[in-house]
Design an enzyme around this catalytic site. Structure first.
Site: not given
Length: 401
Positions: A294, A305, A319
């Site tokens: 999560s 990224d 999740k």
């Protein structure tokens, strides 16, 4: 006389059947969806309350109806009673009463996301990824999944013990544990300056004060000649999304952090980093495992990224949805509802897939007695010396920066 009564009864039944057929033919002219309306639900509840062979209260029927509604949704949406809501608010502050594990229900299984440090679950040896096979000697199945989750919660509220038969994630071994609920304090941020001038930060969850605690810790290190930072998100089940976004912003000076998408207008958002950051010049390594879920995945993906950190460990839990607390007409209750899904800065939906680390090190490979090439010649680090994945990250940082 008995025959006459019977005859009249047959006539009444025949009329009822005839009327039923007539009504049925008329109903066919309406849309199928028109049968399932709110007045129909109320009529069903009233009928059962009045005529059912056993006494069932209206409150019990409404509870059952609510439960049925959430059974139709994903496992992260549910109705919160006043006690549930209180417990959730307490956990966001770092303290709650319970068994000390987060679970997810997928593929008709109850899987441990993470056990909290110092909790009854952790002390009993329960690990992320372990599966609950039986609850109090009752096998877990699709039919009783929701009921077992409710029973675990009820036993916690009533301070009752539970017996769990578990399947170990790594080996498949079967074991049993008996747990008693207790008060669990979760310190969101713990830190240690390692003797090689690498700052180690363990983030166990995302609570109301997580960002502030982290800033205070990093401020203490401002004058230290640090060589790098290690952010440990292993077994972090998530928590408050805004805290994950703010912590990502601490380490990023530009770039998208996360984007969310949902049917409700306010569920669609893009979050970007501000120019201000801390320790932007230092190498950053993030540790993840299958218990990282999560909000911790939001943070890890944002740093990965944007090229700010190297991720080491194993694939995270996966999740990729966002929940919100929505008050009901009775303000003592609330609905925890999935309102959006999120994507990483590169537009990837990680739900049910997880985040792949840059350097994959499986937990079973770092828990045995044998050494791995990456951790050869690694010196001990006090109480963290036995943490081989951490020492792998230290060695990688020392040799690649």
């Amino acid at each position: 006389m008995a025959k006459i009564s019977h005859y009249l009864g047959c006539i009444a039944l025949g009329l009822a059947l005839g009327l039923s057929v007539t009504l049925s033919s008329k109903e066919n002219t309406h849309r199928f969806e028109d049968e399932y309306t709110y007045p129909m639900l109320l009529d069903i509840i009233d009928t059962i309350e009045t005529y059912y062979v056993n006494h069932v209260t209206k409150e019990e029927l409404i509870q059952a109806a609510i439960g049925g509604i959430f059974d139709k949704l994903d496992p992260y949406s549910n109705f919160l009673s006043h006690q549930d809501l209180t417990n959730l608010k307490d956990s966001n502050k770092g303290e709650y009463f319970g068994f000390g594990f987060e679970v997810a229900t997928e593929d008709n299984k109850i899987t441990i996301v993470t056990p909290f440090a110092g909790s009854p679950a952790k002390n009993a040896g329960i690990q992320p990824g372990d599966t609950i096979l039986e609850f109090n000697h009752e096998p877990v199945s699709e039919k009783n999944l929701a009921n077992i989750l409710a029973e675990i919660k009820r036993h916690s509220l009533l301070n009752l013990s539970i017996n769990l038969k578990m399947s170990q994630a790594q080996t498949g071994d079967i074991f049993e544990v008996t747990l008693m609920p207790s008060t669990i304090s979760v310190n969101s941020v713990t830190a240690k300056l390692l003797d090689n001038q690498i700052g180690y930060i363990k983030l166990d969850s995302f609570q109301e004060d997580s960002t502030q605690d982290l800033i205070e810790q990093l401020t203490l290190w401002q004058k230290q000649p640090l060589r790098g930072l290690i952010l440990d998100l292993r077994n972090n089940p998530g928590g408050l999304l805004d805290q994950a976004i703010q912590i990502a912003d601490i380490f990023l000076s530009r770039g998208r952090i996360v984007s969310t998408e949902g049917r409700f207008f306010d569920s669609n958002s893009d979050y970007f980093a501000s120019p201000q950051s801390m320790f932007s010049h230092l190498p950053l390594t993030v540790l993840i495992n299958k218990g990282s879920a999560s909000a911790s995945e939001v943070l890890a993906a944002a740093l990965q990224d944007n090229g700010r950190a190297t991720l080491i460990g194993e694939t995270s839990f996966g999740k990729g949805t966002v929940q919100s607390l929505i008050p009901t007409v009775n303000h003592m209750n609330a609905i925890k509802l999935t309102i959006a899904k999120y994507s990483t800065p590169n537009g990837v939906d990680i739900h049910s897939k997880g985040i792949e680390p840059d350097i994959k090190v499986l937990s079973e490979l770092v828990s045995g007695q044998e050494s791995m090439p990456i951790i050869a010649n690694t010196s001990p680090h006090d109480d963290l010396a036995k943490d081989k994945l951490l020492n792998s990250a230290i060695t990688w940082m020392e040799t690649n920066n």
